[in-house]
Design an enzyme around this catalytic site. Structure first.
Site, PDB file in Angstrom:
ATOM      1  N   TRP A  21      28.319  35.989  33.120  1.00 51.34           N
ATOM      2  CA  TRP A  21      28.877  36.797  34.217  1.00 51.34           C
ATOM      3  C   TRP A  21      29.820  37.868  33.698  1.00 51.34           C
ATOM      4  O   TRP A  21      30.614  37.619  32.797  1.00 51.34           O
ATOM      5  CB  TRP A  21      29.650  35.861  35.153  1.00 51.34           C
ATOM      6  CG  TRP A  21      30.571  36.580  36.081  1.00 51.34           C
ATOM      7  CD1 TRP A  21      31.892  36.897  35.847  1.00 51.34           C
ATOM      8  CD2 TRP A  21      30.252  37.101  37.375  1.00 51.34           C
ATOM      9  NE1 TRP A  21      32.416  37.569  36.924  1.00 51.34           N
ATOM     10  CE2 TRP A  21      31.435  37.709  37.876  1.00 51.34           C
ATOM     11  CE3 TRP A  21      29.093  37.115  38.154  1.00 51.34           C
ATOM     12  CZ2 TRP A  21      31.484  38.320  39.129  1.00 51.34           C
ATOM     13  CZ3 TRP A  21      29.151  37.722  39.397  1.00 51.34           C
ATOM     14  CH2 TRP A  21      30.324  38.313  39.880  1.00 51.34           C
ATOM     15  N   MET A  22      29.767  39.049  34.330  1.00 52.42           N
ATOM     16  CA  MET A  22      30.695  40.131  34.017  1.00 52.42           C
ATOM     17  C   MET A  22      31.314  40.676  35.298  1.00 52.42           C
ATOM     18  O   MET A  22      30.595  40.863  36.281  1.00 52.42           O
ATOM     19  CB  MET A  22      29.919  41.251  33.315  1.00 52.42           C
ATOM     20  CG  MET A  22      30.724  42.494  33.017  1.00 52.42           C
ATOM     21  SD  MET A  22      29.780  43.664  32.003  1.00 52.42           S
ATOM     22  CE  MET A  22      28.931  44.564  33.282  1.00 52.42           C
ATOM     23  N   ASN A  23      32.649  40.914  35.302  1.00 49.44           N
ATOM     24  CA  ASN A  23      33.206  41.797  36.331  1.00 49.44           C
ATOM     25  C   ASN A  23      34.033  42.904  35.689  1.00 49.44           C
ATOM     26  O   ASN A  23      33.494  43.532  34.760  1.00 49.44           O
ATOM     27  CB  ASN A  23      33.877  41.044  37.492  1.00 49.44           C
ATOM     28  CG  ASN A  23      34.997  40.108  37.147  1.00 49.44           C
ATOM     29  OD1 ASN A  23      34.770  39.073  36.537  1.00 49.44           O
ATOM     30  ND2 ASN A  23      36.203  40.413  37.562  1.00 49.44           N
ATOM     31  N   ASP A  24      35.215  43.179  36.145  1.00 50.36           N
ATOM     32  CA  ASP A  24      35.938  44.412  35.796  1.00 50.36           C
ATOM     33  C   ASP A  24      35.835  44.874  34.330  1.00 50.36           C
ATOM     34  O   ASP A  24      35.974  44.061  33.419  1.00 50.36           O
ATOM     35  CB  ASP A  24      37.437  44.237  36.021  1.00 50.36           C
ATOM     36  CG  ASP A  24      37.797  43.551  37.306  1.00 50.36           C
ATOM     37  OD1 ASP A  24      36.908  43.272  38.109  1.00 50.36           O
ATOM     38  OD2 ASP A  24      38.986  43.277  37.493  1.00 50.36           O
ATOM     39  N   GLN A  42      35.704  41.428  32.041  1.00 49.62           N
ATOM     40  CA  GLN A  42      35.895  40.072  32.555  1.00 49.62           C
ATOM     41  C   GLN A  42      34.591  39.316  32.364  1.00 49.62           C
ATOM     42  O   GLN A  42      33.536  39.750  32.839  1.00 49.62           O
ATOM     43  CB  GLN A  42      36.288  40.131  34.036  1.00 49.62           C
ATOM     44  CG  GLN A  42      37.663  40.727  34.267  1.00 49.62           C
ATOM     45  CD  GLN A  42      38.749  39.771  33.808  1.00 49.62           C
ATOM     46  OE1 GLN A  42      39.080  38.828  34.508  1.00 49.62           O
ATOM     47  NE2 GLN A  42      39.301  39.998  32.619  1.00 49.62           N
ATOM     48  N   PHE A  84      42.716  37.524  32.466  1.00 47.85           N
ATOM     49  CA  PHE A  84      42.325  38.446  33.536  1.00 47.85           C
ATOM     50  C   PHE A  84      42.436  39.901  33.063  1.00 47.85           C
ATOM     51  O   PHE A  84      42.782  40.180  31.919  1.00 47.85           O
ATOM     52  CB  PHE A  84      43.206  38.203  34.773  1.00 47.85           C
ATOM     53  CG  PHE A  84      42.673  37.132  35.706  1.00 47.85           C
ATOM     54  CD1 PHE A  84      41.771  36.173  35.268  1.00 47.85           C
ATOM     55  CD2 PHE A  84      43.088  37.086  37.035  1.00 47.85           C
ATOM     56  CE1 PHE A  84      41.282  35.192  36.137  1.00 47.85           C
ATOM     57  CE2 PHE A  84      42.604  36.116  37.907  1.00 47.85           C
ATOM     58  CZ  PHE A  84      41.713  35.167  37.467  1.00 47.85           C
ATOM     59  N   ARG A 152      49.173  41.296  38.702  1.00 41.78           N
ATOM     60  CA  ARG A 152      48.154  41.381  37.645  1.00 41.78           C
ATOM     61  C   ARG A 152      47.608  42.786  37.368  1.00 41.78           C
ATOM     62  O   ARG A 152      47.880  43.721  38.063  1.00 41.78           O
ATOM     63  CB  ARG A 152      47.003  40.444  37.981  1.00 41.78           C
ATOM     64  CG  ARG A 152      46.273  40.765  39.258  1.00 41.78           C
ATOM     65  CD  ARG A 152      45.146  39.737  39.488  1.00 41.78           C
ATOM     66  NE  ARG A 152      44.467  39.985  40.745  1.00 41.78           N
ATOM     67  CZ  ARG A 152      44.860  39.496  41.917  1.00 41.78           C
ATOM     68  NH1 ARG A 152      45.929  38.729  42.003  1.00 41.78           N
ATOM     69  NH2 ARG A 152      44.188  39.790  43.021  1.00 41.78           N
ATOM     70  N   ASP A 153      46.770  42.802  36.340  1.00 40.49           N
ATOM     71  CA  ASP A 153      45.939  43.940  35.937  1.00 40.49           C
ATOM     72  C   ASP A 153      46.741  45.104  35.347  1.00 40.49           C
ATOM     73  O   ASP A 153      46.657  46.242  35.817  1.00 40.49           O
ATOM     74  CB  ASP A 153      45.058  44.427  37.109  1.00 40.49           C
ATOM     75  CG  ASP A 153      44.258  43.292  37.738  1.00 40.49           C
ATOM     76  OD1 ASP A 153      44.068  42.257  37.072  1.00 40.49           O
ATOM     77  OD2 ASP A 153      43.833  43.430  38.910  1.00 40.49           O
ATOM     78  N   TRP A 314      32.217  42.466  45.356  1.00 40.68           N
ATOM     79  CA  TRP A 314      32.547  41.035  45.446  1.00 40.68           C
ATOM     80  C   TRP A 314      31.871  40.360  46.641  1.00 40.68           C
ATOM     81  O   TRP A 314      31.739  39.131  46.669  1.00 40.68           O
ATOM     82  CB  TRP A 314      34.063  40.841  45.523  1.00 40.68           C
ATOM     83  CG  TRP A 314      34.745  40.931  44.187  1.00 40.68           C
ATOM     84  CD1 TRP A 314      35.617  41.892  43.776  1.00 40.68           C
ATOM     85  CD2 TRP A 314      34.613  40.009  43.092  1.00 40.68           C
ATOM     86  NE1 TRP A 314      36.032  41.633  42.484  1.00 40.68           N
ATOM     87  CE2 TRP A 314      35.439  40.481  42.045  1.00 40.68           C
ATOM     88  CE3 TRP A 314      33.876  38.836  42.882  1.00 40.68           C
ATOM     89  CZ2 TRP A 314      35.552  39.828  40.814  1.00 40.68           C
ATOM     90  CZ3 TRP A 314      33.997  38.183  41.660  1.00 40.68           C
ATOM     91  CH2 TRP A 314      34.828  38.680  40.647  1.00 40.68           C
TER      92      TRP A 314
HETATM   93  C1  FRU Z   1      39.341  42.379  40.279  1.00 33.84           C
HETATM   94  C2  FRU Z   1      39.973  41.077  39.807  1.00 33.84           C
HETATM   95  C3  FRU Z   1      41.289  41.358  39.111  1.00 33.84           C
HETATM   96  C4  FRU Z   1      41.433  40.178  38.208  1.00 33.84           C
HETATM   97  C5  FRU Z   1      40.015  39.904  37.806  1.00 33.84           C
HETATM   98  C6  FRU Z   1      39.685  38.459  37.604  1.00 33.84           C
HETATM   99  O1  FRU Z   1      37.969  42.337  40.406  1.00 33.84           O
HETATM  100  O2  FRU Z   1      40.145  40.202  40.892  1.00 33.84           O
HETATM  101  O3  FRU Z   1      42.375  41.563  39.972  1.00 33.84           O
HETATM  102  O4  FRU Z   1      42.259  40.447  37.114  1.00 33.84           O
HETATM  103  O5  FRU Z   1      39.181  40.437  38.824  1.00 33.84           O
HETATM  104  O6  FRU Z   1      38.404  38.325  37.064  1.00 33.84           O
END
Ligand code: FRU
Length: 539
Positions: A21-24, A42, A84, A152-153, A314
């Protein structure tokens, strides 16, 4: 090589994870020493849905078309935690003290990211002594902790004017983007909040502040009609004559106007401590359904502001019908501020996005170019796009609208492009323009794929306001769109990028687009001035 090798649905020129899986996007930076772009993300290597433990995956690219996989770069503290989202900076002057002379100044790589556990979100530092492939964790982590579970972030950059590091990060559920400064990347001082701006949704995430070049000529003033100069690899910015404005980017999820996740931005000024928006407007980075958590590169060549977003939403990211991996990134975009006229009474700056498509890395297998095509409702024109399409194509379309030829209020006054599957033309992407709405549309719902038909969040139809690109000699308005289609993603750039729309789509396996049909519901309203389509493949 990470792209194009794992099944028919995987995009060819977009970054995807090998498995899992990949996100940000995270930690984007350019290594000038080796002329290499690095992208982290991510990453859950253990499953193709988001879950803890969550890692930073890592890929690199010399050409921004093909990406090489380097596996896990950062790990969380334990199996119930996540590394994260965050960013990477190049600490040339060793302000952190993490480096000595054995690390080239241009490779003094420091990551700042959020360590998430079920009791806290705090900011950690890690550094790399080998150009970003492996990391050591700072021994006195966290570097910033305010006793919050929703903090975060961090996105960090060097601010030349005040000679300090700046961090923006989200105090997510209080709708605050916080700004901190630091001399050394490890101790951080609070300066200001940018609070309650724009659309709020459930929470703020992944902020970013960038100094974006302002280009005073709008592209339509510098691009002659019929000249394909915008198909070049990078924006034609003349760096000697540009000035800048500051832009604050914020991601919100859930709660986007079109459902789920989206990115907004604010144009303004930054004095080293406080960001002040120039006006009360909330502006949209990309109008599609699949563009989130955009981050810009540190140390990009020519001080360009280059961004990548996670190309998903999401609302449905965990269900998209890919098999051993999930999600891709957008193409890299070059971001500038240029004047545009949303309507006849206003000209103002907006964010222009230009995709970076490096043609030295691509083969053009087939190209088609049409000019001066008048459309009528009796006959559609259909073009076969090459022999064995691979699912990667690019097109550019300019059309002129003669609304005085509209005779009835009952007719759907569209100009439609049907990009049809080569194996089965019942599956297609439809996109086009309708004069009564004066808007552009995309319909991704003509598919036999169950997910497309069954997932109620995967809305099939999106639309887009689009301003006049320029006025023809006969006084009629001209509009323009450029599109890049890569297997299951379409990125649209309107009028040289004054607005964009990024959307996933799914046709049946290997039913790559092989034909385009152009039709209109009305007579003599539309003239296609220029239509250029290329079937591409990756070298
Ligand atoms: C955004 C998020 C960030 C968090 C990360 C977790 O898509 O919710 O705020 O750091 O993804 O995977």
């Amino acid at each position: 090589n990470l792209t194009g090798t794992h099944g028919p649905e995987r995009p060819l020129a977009h970054l995807t994870p090998t498995t899992g899986w990949m996100n940000d996007p995270n930690g984007l930076f350019y290594d000038n020493e080796t002329a290499t772009y690095h992208a982290y993300y991510q990453y859950n290597p253990n499953d193709n849905v988001w879950d803890l433990p969550l890692f930073w995956g890592h890929a690199s690219s010399k050409n921004l078309v093909t990406w090489e996989d380097h596996g896990v770069a950062l790990e969380p503290m334990d199996d119930e935690s996540g590394a994260f989202s965050g960013s990477i900076v190049i600490d040339r002057n060793n302000t952190s003290g993490f480096f000595d002379n054995s690390t080239l100044p241009g490779q003094r790589i420091v990551a700042l990211y959020t360590e998430n556990s079920n009791v806290s979100e705090s900011q950690f530092a890690a550094y790399s002594l080998d150009g970003g492939y492996t990391f050591d964790y700072y021994e006195h982590n966290p570097v910033l902790d305010i006793n919050s579970t929703q903090f975060r972030d961090p996105k960090v950059f060097w601010h030349d004017e005040t000679e300090r590091w700046i961090m923006t990060l989200a105090l997510s559920q209080e709708y605050k983007i916080q700004i901190y400064t630091s001399e050394n990347l490890t101790s951080w001082e609070f300066k200001s909040n940018f609070s309650h701006h724009g659309i709020l949704g459930y929470q703020y995430e992944c902020p970013g502040l960038a100094k974006v070049p302002v280009i005073h000529d709008s592209p339509s003033n510098v691009t002659l009609h019929g000249n394909n100069s915008t198909m070049n690899a990078t924006a034609q910015t003349n760096s000697s004559s540009v000035d800048h404005k500051w832009v604050m980017f914020i991601s919100i999820n859930p709660g986007a106007p079109m459902g789920g996740s989206f990115n907004e931005y604010f144009i303004g000024d930054f004095d080293g401590e406080t960001f002040t928006a120039q006006d009360a407007a909330t502006r949209v980075v990309d109008h599609g359904k699949d563009f989130y958590a955009m981050q810009t590169f540190s140390d990009a060549p020519n001080n360009d502001v280059l961004g990548i977003a996670w190309a998903s939403n999401w609302d449905y990211a965990a269900y998209v019908p890919t098999e051993d991996y999930r999600s891709s990134m957008s193409l890299v975009r070059n971001l500038t501020l240029r004047p545009y006229s949303p309507n006849p009474e206003t000209t103002e700056f907006t964010l222009y996005s230009e995709p970076i498509l490096n043609y030295t890395q691509l083969n053009t297998n087939q190209s088609m170019h049409k000019t001066s095509l008048e459309l009528n409702s009796e006959e559609s024109v259909s073009y076969r796009l090459g022999k064995s399409p691979q699912g990667l194509l690019e097109f550019s379309l300019e059309w002129k609208v003669n609304s005085s030829a509209l005779t009835s209020k009952h007719e759907f006054a569209d100009m439609s492009l049907y990009f049809q599957g080569a194996e089965d033309d019942d599956e297609y992407l439809r996109l086009g323009y309708e004069q009564n709405a004066a808007a552009f549309f995309l319909d991704r719902g003509n598919s036999e794929v169950d997910f497309v038909n069954e997932n109620p969040f995967f809305n099939n139809r999106v639309s887009q306001n689009i301003e006049i690109y320029k006025i023809a000699e006969d006084g009629l308005p001209i509009f323009k769109v450029r599109g890049i289609i890569d297997r299951n993603i379409i990125e649209l750039f309107f009028n040289d990028g004054s607005s964009t729309s990024t959307n996933l789509f799914f046709l049946s396996e290997e039913n790559y687009i092989g034909t385009v049909e152009i039709s209109s519901g009305v007579d003599n309203v539309y003239t296609i001035l220029d239509f250029d389509v290329k079937q591409l493949s990756v070298k």
